[in-house]
Structures are given as structure tokens and as C-alpha cells.
Design a protein around this motif. Structure first.
Motif, mmCIF file in Angstrom:
data_model
loop_
_atom_site.group_PDB
_atom_site.id
_atom_site.type_symbol
_atom_site.label_atom_id
_atom_site.label_comp_id
_atom_site.label_asym_id
_atom_site.label_seq_id
_atom_site.Cartn_x
_atom_site.Cartn_y
_atom_site.Cartn_z
ATOM 1 N N VAL A 71 41.277 49.203 45.822
ATOM 2 C CA VAL A 71 40.292 48.521 45.232
ATOM 3 C C VAL A 71 40.311 47.037 45.760
ATOM 4 C CG1 VAL A 71 39.552 47.446 42.999
ATOM 5 C CG2 VAL A 71 39.873 49.818 43.375
ATOM 6 N N ILE A 72 41.529 46.475 45.912
ATOM 7 C CA ILE A 72 41.442 45.131 46.320
ATOM 8 C C ILE A 72 41.165 45.110 47.697
ATOM 9 C CG2 ILE A 72 43.450 43.261 46.837
ATOM 10 C CD1 ILE A 72 44.917 44.363 44.501
ATOM 11 N N ARG A 112 29.012 33.444 58.246
ATOM 12 C CA ARG A 112 30.326 32.723 57.958
ATOM 13 C C ARG A 112 31.222 33.299 56.803
ATOM 14 N NH1 ARG A 112 31.489 27.529 55.360
ATOM 15 N NH2 ARG A 112 29.585 27.665 54.391
ATOM 16 N N VAL A 113 32.575 33.580 57.362
ATOM 17 C CA VAL A 113 33.438 33.770 56.122
ATOM 18 C C VAL A 113 34.306 32.537 55.697
ATOM 19 C CG1 VAL A 113 35.350 35.320 55.822
ATOM 20 C CG2 VAL A 113 33.491 36.122 57.123
ATOM 21 N N THR A 114 34.247 32.281 54.550
ATOM 22 C CA THR A 114 34.896 31.107 54.038
ATOM 23 C C THR A 114 36.190 31.645 53.113
ATOM 24 O OG1 THR A 114 33.815 30.983 51.889
ATOM 25 C CG2 THR A 114 32.919 29.763 53.930
ATOM 26 N N ALA A 115 37.327 30.714 53.184
ATOM 27 C CA ALA A 115 38.455 30.978 52.332
ATOM 28 C C ALA A 115 38.181 30.892 50.930
ATOM 29 C CB ALA A 115 39.477 29.891 52.833
ATOM 30 N N GLU A 116 37.425 30.111 50.450
ATOM 31 C CA GLU A 116 37.023 30.207 49.115
ATOM 32 C C GLU A 116 36.408 31.440 48.436
ATOM 33 O OE1 GLU A 116 36.837 25.869 50.617
ATOM 34 O OE2 GLU A 116 36.282 27.801 51.198
ATOM 35 N N GLY A 117 35.506 32.136 49.568
ATOM 36 C CA GLY A 117 35.106 33.521 49.153
ATOM 37 C C GLY A 117 35.935 34.472 48.999
ATOM 38 N N MET A 118 36.835 34.280 49.986
ATOM 39 C CA MET A 118 37.871 35.572 50.020
ATOM 40 C C MET A 118 38.650 35.420 49.103
ATOM 41 S SD MET A 118 37.077 37.305 52.636
ATOM 42 C CE MET A 118 38.578 38.334 52.770
ATOM 43 N N VAL A 119 39.045 34.148 48.591
ATOM 44 C CA VAL A 119 40.180 33.954 47.400
ATOM 45 C C VAL A 119 39.384 34.382 46.146
ATOM 46 C CG1 VAL A 119 41.059 32.206 46.036
ATOM 47 C CG2 VAL A 119 41.404 32.197 48.502
ATOM 48 N N PHE A 120 38.252 34.216 45.928
ATOM 49 C CA PHE A 120 37.368 34.600 44.786
ATOM 50 C C PHE A 120 37.360 36.117 44.913
ATOM 51 C CE2 PHE A 120 33.380 35.890 42.753
ATOM 52 C CZ PHE A 120 33.538 35.354 41.861
ATOM 53 N N ALA A 121 37.122 36.720 45.859
ATOM 54 C CA ALA A 121 36.936 37.988 46.085
ATOM 55 C C ALA A 121 38.430 38.801 45.655
ATOM 56 C CB ALA A 121 36.698 38.731 47.515
ATOM 57 N N LEU A 122 39.565 38.000 46.112
ATOM 58 C CA LEU A 122 40.872 38.368 45.685
ATOM 59 C C LEU A 122 41.203 38.392 44.200
ATOM 60 C CD1 LEU A 122 43.754 39.219 46.651
ATOM 61 C CD2 LEU A 122 44.341 36.761 47.017
ATOM 62 N N TYR A 123 40.884 37.302 43.745
ATOM 63 C CA TYR A 123 41.000 37.390 42.180
ATOM 64 C C TYR A 123 40.231 38.355 41.342
ATOM 65 C CZ TYR A 123 42.944 32.374 42.770
ATOM 66 O OH TYR A 123 43.505 31.459 43.123
ATOM 67 N N ASP A 124 39.110 38.564 42.005
ATOM 68 C CA ASP A 124 38.200 39.734 41.496
ATOM 69 C C ASP A 124 38.628 41.044 41.544
ATOM 70 O OD1 ASP A 124 36.049 40.453 39.839
ATOM 71 O OD2 ASP A 124 34.759 40.811 41.493
ATOM 72 N N GLY A 125 39.395 41.207 42.630
ATOM 73 C CA GLY A 125 39.894 42.449 43.129
ATOM 74 C C GLY A 125 41.051 42.896 42.099
ATOM 75 N N LEU A 126 42.001 41.787 42.028
ATOM 76 C CA LEU A 126 43.389 41.511 41.262
ATOM 77 C C LEU A 126 43.134 42.118 39.765
ATOM 78 C CD1 LEU A 126 45.290 38.899 42.677
ATOM 79 C CD2 LEU A 126 45.980 41.297 42.735
ATOM 80 N N LYS A 127 41.732 41.529 39.093
ATOM 81 C CA LYS A 127 41.583 42.202 37.895
ATOM 82 C C LYS A 127 41.486 43.358 37.670
ATOM 83 C CE LYS A 127 38.727 39.300 35.580
ATOM 84 N NZ LYS A 127 37.553 38.705 34.981
ATOM 85 N N LEU A 128 40.676 43.871 38.576
ATOM 86 C CA LEU A 128 40.185 45.532 38.591
ATOM 87 C C LEU A 128 41.405 46.289 38.725
ATOM 88 C CD1 LEU A 128 38.112 47.702 37.894
ATOM 89 C CD2 LEU A 128 37.230 47.372 40.300
ATOM 90 N N ALA A 129 42.104 45.801 39.694
ATOM 91 C CA ALA A 129 43.421 46.567 40.155
ATOM 92 C C ALA A 129 44.595 46.563 38.785
ATOM 93 C CB ALA A 129 44.191 46.217 41.217
ATOM 94 N N THR A 130 44.601 45.357 38.053
ATOM 95 C CA THR A 130 45.269 45.404 36.898
ATOM 96 C C THR A 130 44.975 46.155 35.726
ATOM 97 O OG1 THR A 130 45.949 42.827 37.472
ATOM 98 C CG2 THR A 130 46.439 43.728 35.126
ATOM 99 N N LEU A 131 43.544 46.393 35.574
ATOM 100 C CA LEU A 131 43.002 47.187 34.656
ATOM 101 C C LEU A 131 43.325 48.745 34.929
ATOM 102 C CD1 LEU A 131 39.576 45.551 34.059
ATOM 103 C CD2 LEU A 131 41.185 45.529 32.656
ATOM 104 N N LEU A 132 43.372 48.868 36.223
ATOM 105 C CA LEU A 132 43.679 50.491 36.689
ATOM 106 C C LEU A 132 45.226 50.752 36.476
ATOM 107 C CD1 LEU A 132 41.662 50.795 39.928
ATOM 108 C CD2 LEU A 132 41.279 52.036 37.726
ATOM 109 N N VAL A 133 46.131 49.838 36.628
ATOM 110 C CA VAL A 133 47.387 49.783 36.370
ATOM 111 C C VAL A 133 47.559 50.065 34.917
ATOM 112 C CG1 VAL A 133 49.596 48.422 36.529
ATOM 113 C CG2 VAL A 133 48.100 48.604 38.512
ATOM 114 N N CYS A 134 46.988 49.143 33.966
ATOM 115 C CA CYS A 134 47.251 49.636 32.659
ATOM 116 C C CYS A 134 46.982 50.807 32.132
ATOM 117 C CB CYS A 134 46.392 48.462 31.830
ATOM 118 S SG CYS A 134 47.033 46.825 32.207
ATOM 119 N N VAL A 135 45.703 51.338 32.477
ATOM 120 C CA VAL A 135 45.283 52.917 32.348
ATOM 121 C C VAL A 135 46.235 53.829 32.827
ATOM 122 C CG1 VAL A 135 43.400 54.230 32.722
ATOM 123 C CG2 VAL A 135 42.784 52.018 31.937
ATOM 124 N N GLY A 136 46.836 53.469 33.958
ATOM 125 C CA GLY A 136 47.621 54.381 34.577
ATOM 126 C C GLY A 136 48.911 54.503 33.710
#
Length: 391
Positions: A71-72, A112-136
């Protein structure tokens, strides 16, 4: 309070594990701080490593972790190719942009790919991945069959379908691991597309055999049969259940809205009462037998309470430290681990010390006895009922 060995009478209630995991998932949904999310995933992983058994469903935790990593990766890939709504000044790379028609305004491919956009996507993906880990974690720790025994009679048939769905994937993973290990022992490759095709047929055959055996067992136990209930009771059950669910939806909307705070809570409570009454009346149709009910003891309260406490403390932390729980991507700054929210997450480690110790299965115990007999140079005895060597 020392933790006892888990037995049929001392085993922790499966609902306590789910409440604990849902509490961690609620806490993960209230923050985008990668340090707190990593701490939540670490707490869930430590408890799973300390208290999971070697049952088939307990092996599914690794699959959930891998899905979270996927997911990340997918979230980062989408942000890289399709761009991010977050503006940024630190350009990483500029991709060739594909021209799109006028009706696709707001969507772009490349650019254009910016570092801010990639960091925001990383934070968003980490949240969903943590939810999956808790359900697992809940899937790995809670016995789905024991959880089914605690459902109301009206939800029993739906609960059976959910339990069958939850146990199918772990058993499938266990079959794939077993067949890959067998191929390695025979000197055959266990990786690659060709090996996957050769493993897939036995896995499908085992799944079909398990489905036929499950259907026969359910039919032998009278699954699907219902008691005779008067029509008036059936109609009242439908009205209470449907009206209760509508009341819950309207009350929740009122609580979340800005102008519905006055009627939201009473309507929500009335809806819950009506829905519970409908479930109680609907349970009269069920003719299943109930025996050896799981007890909700002190340890179950402690486990469930630890997860609820983590969720409540994290929700409270949003009031006094919102910037620490939601580090901004613009401007680009390093996240900081807040002290008190991190300490509240550590409350979720309580089940690793108070939950009963996992019991080893008979197969694992027989394997240990065979290893000890082989190390002493003696052949283990054979139990004709097990068809396996035992000491």
C-alpha cells in the motif's frame, strides 16, 4: 499479576483482542506522524510475537504487513506519476507531462514531482498501512471460532460467513508455505511463475476439499434451520432493527454536523436501544446450542481497556498537540516524536504481559518430543490413533 498458560477455560475472550486492535487502529487514524505510526505498528507486532499461537490464522500477520508495505509503495507510485495536491518548492524530478482533454481538468499525468508531495503521500500511506497492521494483529490473536460463539443469535448466520471468510485466507497462506517447503526439500524451485503454477493446483484442491468438509459439517450440525416464530414477532423485529439502524445513522450525522448536536445524541441512543431490541428478538429464530461460553474476565477487561485507552488518549492529544500529531509537509520539516502521545501508545503493550501465554498445539508438542527422542538416540513410539510418531 503473572500470566497463566492459556487453556480452554483461561483463554482470553476473542472480543477483547478485537477491541484492543480497533483501539490501536483508531489511534492510528488520528495522526499522520510517521514516528507515532511506526510506534503503533511496533506495539502491535510485539504483542503478536509475544501472544500469538501457531494456529493457521495466527500466521496471517506477516501477510498483512506485506500488504501494508505494498500500500505504501502504491501510494508513493501514484504520487510520483499522477502528482500530489500538495504544493511544493523542492523539485525532485520533472517527468514528461501527458496532455489531457478539457474534461479531465485537475488530473495530470507526469509533470513536476516535489519532495513535499512525496512526503505527504508517505504519511498517508503509512496511516493506511498501520490500520492494516492493527487489523492483522486482531486476526492473528483472536480465534474466529470462539468469537463466533459470542455473537447474538440474530447475527449467527452472518457471523459464520465472516468467520469462514477470515479463516480461508490464513489457511491458504499456510498451504502455500507448506507446499513451497515441500518443493525445497525435494530440490525443486519454489520461486518464479512456473513454481507458482505448480503450487496453485494443490492449493486449489485443498481449498475445495476443505469447503466440502465444511459444508458437510455445517449440514450435520443443523446450520440454516430456524425455529417457528409468530409473524407479529418477525414484523416487530424488522421494524426495530431497521428503525434502530436509521436512528444510528441520523444520530451519528447529527453529532458530526455543526447544527445537529442537540438531537444527535438522543437519537443515537434511541437507535442503539431499538437495534439491540431487534437483535434480541431476532435471536429467537436461532436454534443453535450454546455450551462452554467464553468468560469475559479481568484479563479481558485489561486487554480491551488498554486499546480503548490508547484511542482515547490519542483523541485527547489532538486537542493539545495537533501540530505534533500532524506534522506539515509544507514547509518540509522533520517530524518530532511527542512525549505524552508516545507514552499513551505504549499502554497498548499491556496485553503482552497480562494475556494468557499461548498454548502450543499438539502437532508442535509431538514434534518437540520426536526431536528429543532423536537426540537421545531412541526411536519414538507410534500412536495408531495419530498416525504420527509420539513419545
Amino acid at each position: 499479576m503473572s500470566a497463566p498458560q492459556a487453556t480452554r477455560t483461561t483463554a482470553l475472550h476473542a472480543g477483547a483482542w478485537w477491541l484492543w486492535a480497533l483501539g490501536l487502529a483508531t489511534a492510528a487514524s488520528r495522526t499522520t506522524n510517521p514516528l507515532l505510526l511506526g510506534l503503533l505498528a511496533g506495539v502491535a507486532g510485539y504483542v503478536v510475537a509475544a501472544r500469538r499461537t501457531d494456529a493457521p490464522w495466527a500466521r496471517s500477520y506477516g501477510a498483512f504487513v506485506k500488504v501494508g508495505l505494498v500500500v505504501i509503495a502504491v501510494r508513493l507510485l501514484f504520487a510520483f506519476v499522477l502528482g500530489s495536491p500538495v504544493p511544493g518548492t523542492h523539485t525532485l524530478v520533472t517527468l514528461p507531462e501527458v496532455p489531457l482533454p478539457d474534461w479531465a481538468k485537475g488530473v495530470r499525468i507526469g509533470g513536476r514531482v516535489t519532495a513535499e508531495g512525496m512526503v505527504f503521500a508517505l504519511y498517508d500511506g503509512l496511516k493506511l498501512a498501520t490500520l492494516l497492521v492493527c487489523v492483522g494483529a486482531a486476526n492473528a490473536l483472536a480465534n474466529p471460532a470462539r468469537l463466533l460463539k459470542s455473537l447474538p443469535g440474530a447475527l449467527y448466520e452472518a457471523g459464520v460467513a465472516v468467520v469462514v471468510a477470515m479463516t480461508f485466507a490464513p489457511n491458504l497462506v499456510a498451504d502455500v508455505q507448506r507446499l513451497r517447503a515441500a518443493r525445497r526439500l525435494r530440490g525443486r524451485p519454489d520461486r518464479g511463475f512456473r513454481a507458482l503454477l505448480q503450487v496453485g493446483l494443490p492449493v486449489l484442491e485443498g481449498a475445495l476439499e476443505r469447503s466440502v468438509a465444511l459444508a458437510a459439517a455445517m449440514d450435520a450440525r443443523g446450520y440454516g434451520r430456524s425455529a417457528e416464530v409468530p409473524p407479529a414477532v418477525r414484523h416487530l423485529t424488522s421494524v426495530l432493527t431497521l428503525g434502530g439502524l436509521l436512528g444510528i445513522c441520523a444520530g451519528t450525522y447529527g453529532l458530526l454536523g455543526d447544527t445537529g448536536g442537540g438531537y444527535g445524541l438522543p437519537l443515537l441512543l434511541a437507535g442503539l436501544a431499538a437495534a439491540l431490541a431487534g437483535l434480541w428478538l431476532g435471536g429467537r429464530r436461532s436454534v443453535r446450542s450454546r455450551y462452554r461460553p467464553d468468560r469475559w474476565g479481568v484479563r479481558a477487561w485489561l486487554v480491551a481497556g488498554s486499546g480503548i485507552a490508547v484511542a482515547a488518549l490519542m483523541i485527547w492529544a489532538n486537542g493539545y498537540a495537533p501540530a505534533a500529531l500532524h506534522p506539515p509537509a509544507v514547509p518540509l520539516t522533520a517530524p518530532v516524536l511527542p512525549l505524552w502521545p508516545a507514552a499513551s501508545v505504549l499502554v497498548g503493550l499491556l496485553p503482552a504481559f497480562v494475556a494468557p501465554l499461548p498454548a502450543r498445539t499438539d502437532r508442535a508438542g509431538r514434534t518437540d518430543r520426536m526431536d528429543r527422542a532423536a537426540s537421545r538416540g531412541r526411536a519414538p513410539a507410534v500412536d495408531p490413533r495419530m498416525k504420527e510418531p509420539t513419545q
